[in-house]
Motif scaffolding. Structure first.
Motif, mmCIF file in Angstrom:
data_model
loop_
_atom_site.group_PDB
_atom_site.id
_atom_site.type_symbol
_atom_site.label_atom_id
_atom_site.label_comp_id
_atom_site.label_asym_id
_atom_site.label_seq_id
_atom_site.Cartn_x
_atom_site.Cartn_y
_atom_site.Cartn_z
ATOM 1 N N VAL A 32 0.860 -1.182 0.000
ATOM 2 C CA VAL A 32 0.000 0.000 0.000
ATOM 3 C C VAL A 32 0.898 1.234 0.000
ATOM 4 N N GLY A 33 0.630 2.149 -0.921
ATOM 5 C CA GLY A 33 1.406 3.389 -0.954
ATOM 6 C C GLY A 33 0.473 4.583 -0.930
ATOM 7 N N HIS A 34 0.905 5.651 -0.271
ATOM 8 C CA HIS A 34 0.096 6.872 -0.271
ATOM 9 C C HIS A 34 0.973 8.071 -0.588
ATOM 10 N N GLU A 35 0.620 8.782 -1.672
ATOM 11 C CA GLU A 35 1.312 10.028 -2.003
ATOM 12 C C GLU A 35 0.474 11.164 -1.452
ATOM 13 N N PRO A 36 0.979 11.927 -0.481
ATOM 14 C CA PRO A 36 0.179 13.028 0.060
ATOM 15 C C PRO A 36 -0.323 13.935 -1.059
ATOM 16 N N GLY A 37 -1.598 14.264 -0.988
ATOM 17 C CA GLY A 37 -2.194 15.134 -1.999
ATOM 18 C C GLY A 37 -2.423 14.443 -3.328
ATOM 19 N N GLY A 38 -2.073 13.179 -3.417
ATOM 20 C CA GLY A 38 -2.182 12.509 -4.701
ATOM 21 C C GLY A 38 -2.845 11.165 -4.601
ATOM 22 N N ARG A 39 -2.123 10.173 -5.055
ATOM 23 C CA ARG A 39 -2.734 8.862 -5.236
ATOM 24 C C ARG A 39 -2.523 7.936 -4.047
ATOM 25 N N ASP A 40 -3.417 6.944 -3.977
ATOM 26 C CA ASP A 40 -3.172 5.771 -3.152
ATOM 27 C C ASP A 40 -2.854 4.637 -4.108
ATOM 28 N N LEU A 41 -1.858 3.842 -3.783
ATOM 29 C CA LEU A 41 -1.467 2.726 -4.638
ATOM 30 C C LEU A 41 -1.645 1.422 -3.877
ATOM 31 N N VAL A 42 -2.145 0.403 -4.551
ATOM 32 C CA VAL A 42 -2.261 -0.919 -3.926
ATOM 33 C C VAL A 42 -1.761 -1.967 -4.917
ATOM 34 N N GLY A 43 -1.261 -3.079 -4.413
ATOM 35 C CA GLY A 43 -0.813 -4.145 -5.303
ATOM 36 C C GLY A 43 0.175 -5.069 -4.635
ATOM 37 N N ALA A 92 -7.981 4.796 -8.756
ATOM 38 C CA ALA A 92 -8.819 5.081 -9.918
ATOM 39 C C ALA A 92 -8.733 3.927 -10.919
ATOM 40 N N GLY A 93 -7.948 2.888 -10.599
ATOM 41 C CA GLY A 93 -7.884 1.701 -11.446
ATOM 42 C C GLY A 93 -6.764 1.704 -12.477
ATOM 43 N N ARG A 94 -5.929 2.754 -12.464
ATOM 44 C CA ARG A 94 -4.827 2.795 -13.443
ATOM 45 C C ARG A 94 -3.650 1.964 -12.960
ATOM 46 N N ASP A 95 -3.019 1.213 -13.879
ATOM 47 C CA ASP A 95 -1.860 0.395 -13.519
ATOM 48 C C ASP A 95 -0.636 1.268 -13.304
ATOM 49 N N VAL A 96 0.144 0.945 -12.296
ATOM 50 C CA VAL A 96 1.397 1.642 -12.018
ATOM 51 C C VAL A 96 2.458 0.564 -11.823
ATOM 52 N N ALA A 97 3.293 0.380 -12.850
ATOM 53 C CA ALA A 97 4.325 -0.659 -12.735
ATOM 54 C C ALA A 97 5.600 -0.028 -12.190
ATOM 55 N N GLY A 98 6.449 -0.839 -11.628
ATOM 56 C CA GLY A 98 7.702 -0.303 -11.120
ATOM 57 C C GLY A 98 8.683 -1.405 -10.818
ATOM 58 N N ASP A 99 9.931 -1.013 -10.602
ATOM 59 C CA ASP A 99 10.936 -1.990 -10.188
ATOM 60 C C ASP A 99 12.021 -1.267 -9.427
ATOM 61 N N SER A 100 12.856 -2.028 -8.755
ATOM 62 C CA SER A 100 13.996 -1.398 -8.109
ATOM 63 C C SER A 100 15.082 -2.427 -7.862
ATOM 64 N N HIS A 101 16.277 -1.910 -7.643
ATOM 65 C CA HIS A 101 17.390 -2.739 -7.210
ATOM 66 C C HIS A 101 17.811 -2.216 -5.855
ATOM 67 N N ALA A 102 17.982 -3.112 -4.901
ATOM 68 C CA ALA A 102 18.216 -2.629 -3.539
ATOM 69 C C ALA A 102 19.298 -3.405 -2.825
#
Ligand code: HEC
Ligand code: HEC
Length: 527
Positions: A215-226, A248-258
């Motif tokens: 779960v992600g929350h951008e203040p003033g913006g979107r909530d992300l789930v996945g 809103a149902g839009r896909d948000v893909a991402g990746d990272s190296h950590a």
């Protein structure tokens, strides 16, 4: 604690000895020998006595703390350190001389580069002696004994001879206090040897690999789930692949190296929804939860809060979006949970009916209807075997609006220094029957500014400082001098920020204070 001995953080010494030539032989053989690198690159100046290096071995710091010190060794003392050696030494020192999770907890805001965070309160003397130049979190994220804190005071004055005359040092005998009163005080507050560290350093830590719900929350913006899938990269680091959706149902893909420092400090670089991101997350002590903040590397004020829970963790409700619904309203509710199957039934508590429309990998969508006579209060939410209280509330009317942050700083941009925006959020709450405020989460608002006082009105701060957009983000103007302003002044401003929230026919107001000020020229990993 055995300082200076090379030890992987997630293994006890005896376990390491047992496994070194067995299951982990490949990993152990590949990992660069940190102590040997310290001997090669540092011992010319930091003399070694039986594996103990002067100064180096008597301090514990975060990965960012070690990075700052290594940068100074290069920048000021002329150390030539190839990048791979620098990375390996940072890793080795953060692993063997790091801070335990409980030791970093109060200061994580600084590691996460949270904008407008309130600094630690360590009392008036440390605030005036140290907090006028940098955050007290920078101090609290280090551990050393009194004798080394004293050396650190000598370094401050040796390095910055004008220090006593800067930052209002002259209103007190700075050097006297810094060398007599403060070293024992700092040594008692932040000592080298602690139970927390010896416990943590001796423990076996759980690897972050596996399947997670996010779960992600951008203040003033979107909530992300996945979800997130974390795998080993075979070289001691990790790759993460994110499959997220905004509400809103839009896909948000991402990746990272950590890399995972000290067994729990996740530091990732990647992209989220096509935007470059840095990740500063902490793995919980039991390794089942990861939380922190991601941000744009160029604009660390742009980012969001991140929570991930292992998909195989005991059944639990991680989040409910939106966080509240009004009596008589209906709409889609998204629930993120672990340990629930696709056919799970959902309950949003007294006075709410809910029907599952979609259940996909820990993300459940339901259509909810709140009874017109439902009472104000938090609800117990359950999805199959998972249950949680506090994540969802029902309200009859909004009673209060608070603007967060209550005090914010934006900075004009110019030349190579980008502007620093300020994001505001209107948080609503309602009073339950007992008069207790129930938080309802962020709500849409109509945003406006006003001069903070008569002087700000006289100097037309509203006109010169910048502008506030419909989502509550303040965009500062470019840097001055501005010839059309009094004395060709800079585009600084002192403003009130208003949020007006509509709730049926009524309107509620919230207010915050915004300072638009000059650029910050040096941006260090720990402000
Ligand atoms: C050319 C000499 C030189 C080399 C090489 C050098 N240092 Fe230093 N180091 C210094 C000096 C001088 C100080 C004291 C002044 C200061 O803190 O900047 C110092 C201080 C330190 C401190 C104490 C800083 C504090 O927080 O108070 C640490 C830790 C440290 N060095 C780590 C390292 C490490 C790790 C390396 C090798 C990667 C290294 N140094 C290589 C000269 C050197
Ligand atoms: C006049 C400004 C000033 C004051 C006052 C000041 N500092 Fe600093 N401090 C700095 C600067 C600049 C740095 C960064 C040095 C560097 O790494 O180049 C720093 C760095 C540090 C670091 C990190 C250094 C490292 O290598 O990890 C610590 C810890 C610290 N200060 C503690 C203190 C304490 C404790 C006090 C109060 C007794 C204090 N400072 C007062 C300017 C100040």
């Amino acid at each position: 604690m055995s300082i200076g001995a090379p030890r992987l953080p997630w293994m006890s010494a005896s376990l390491l000895a047992l496994l070194c030539f067995a299951a982990n032989a490949v990993q152990a053989a590949e990992a660069p020998d940190g102590q040997a690198l310290v001997r090669t690159y540092c011992s010319g100046c930091h003399l070694e006595h039986d594996g103990v290096f002067e100064r180096i071995s008597s301090i514990r710091k975060t990965p960012e703390g070690w990075t700052m010190t290594l940068f100074r060794m290069h920048n000021v003392h002329g150390l030539a350190l190839p990048e791979e050696a620098s990375d390996a030494i940072t890793r080795y020192l953060a692993d063997t001389q790091g801070l335990a999770p409980s030791e970093t907890a109060p200061s994580r805001f600084a590691l996460e580069r949270r904008p407008n965070a309130k600094d630690l309160d360590l009392g008036p003397d440390l605030a005036q002696m140290c907090g006028r130049c940098h955050s007290l979190a920078r101090v609290a994220l280090q551990r050393r004994d009194a004798d080394d804190w004293l050396k650190h005071m000598h370094f401050h004055v040796g390095q910055f001879p004008s220090l006593e005359y800067q930052a209002s040092g002259r209103d007190r005998p700075w050097w006297d206090i810094a060398t007599k009163e403060l070293p024992p005080k700092l040594g008692a507050l932040f000592p080298l040897h602690t139970q927390a560290w010896s416990d943590w350093n001796g423990r076996t830590h759980r690897e972050p690999t596996g399947h997670w719900v996010v779960v992600g929350h951008e203040p003033g913006g979107r909530d992300l789930v996945g979800t997130a899938d974390i795998a080993s990269d075979g070289k001691g680091g990790y790759t993460a692949r994110y499959r997220l959706r905004d509400t809103a149902g839009r896909d948000v893909a991402g990746d990272s190296h950590a890399l995972l420092y000290t067994g729990y400090e996740w530091r990732g670089r990647g992209a989220l929804g096509g935007v470059a991101s840095r990740e500063v997350f902490a793995l919980s002590e039991d390794g089942v939860r990861m939380s922190g903040r991601w941000f744009d590397p160029e604009h660390s004020e742009d980012g969001g809060d991140w929570t991930a829970v292992r998909a195989d963790a005991p059944a639990q409700v991680v989040a409910v979006l939106p966080r509240a619904m009004k009596a008589g309203a209906s709409g889609t509710v998204t629930i993120v949970a672990t340990g629930v199957g696709p056919a799970s039934s959902v309950s949003l508590g007294t006075g709410v009916t809910a029907k599952v429309v979609l259940a996909d990998d820990g993300v459940i969508q339901a259509v909810a209807e709140v009874a017109a006579d439902a009472t104000t209060g938090t609800r117990t939410v359950s999805v199959g075997p998972a249950a949680g209280t506090g994540a969802f509330a029902v309200y009859r009317k909004i009673d209060q609006v608070d603007v967060q942050p209550s005090y914010a700083i934006a900075r004009v941009g110019g030349g190579k220094v980008p502007p620093v925006t300020a994001q505001f959020e209107a948080l609503a709450s309602a009073r339950d029957a007992a008069g207790v405020l129930v938080p309802l989460g962020p709500v849409p608002a109509e945003w406006s500014t006003a001069p903070f006082d008569a002087e700000a009105a006289r100097t037309h701060d509203e006109k010169f400082g910048g502008s506030l957009d419909a989502a509550g983000r303040y965009h500062p103007a470019g840097a001055g001098p501005n010839p059309v302003r009094e004395f060709s002044g800079n585009n600084t401003a002192n403003l009130k920020v208003h949020a007006r929230v509509a709730d049926g026919a009524s309107r509620l107001d919230g207010e915050s204070h915004l300072i638009v000020t000059v650029q910050r020229w040096i941006t260090t990993p720990i402000y």
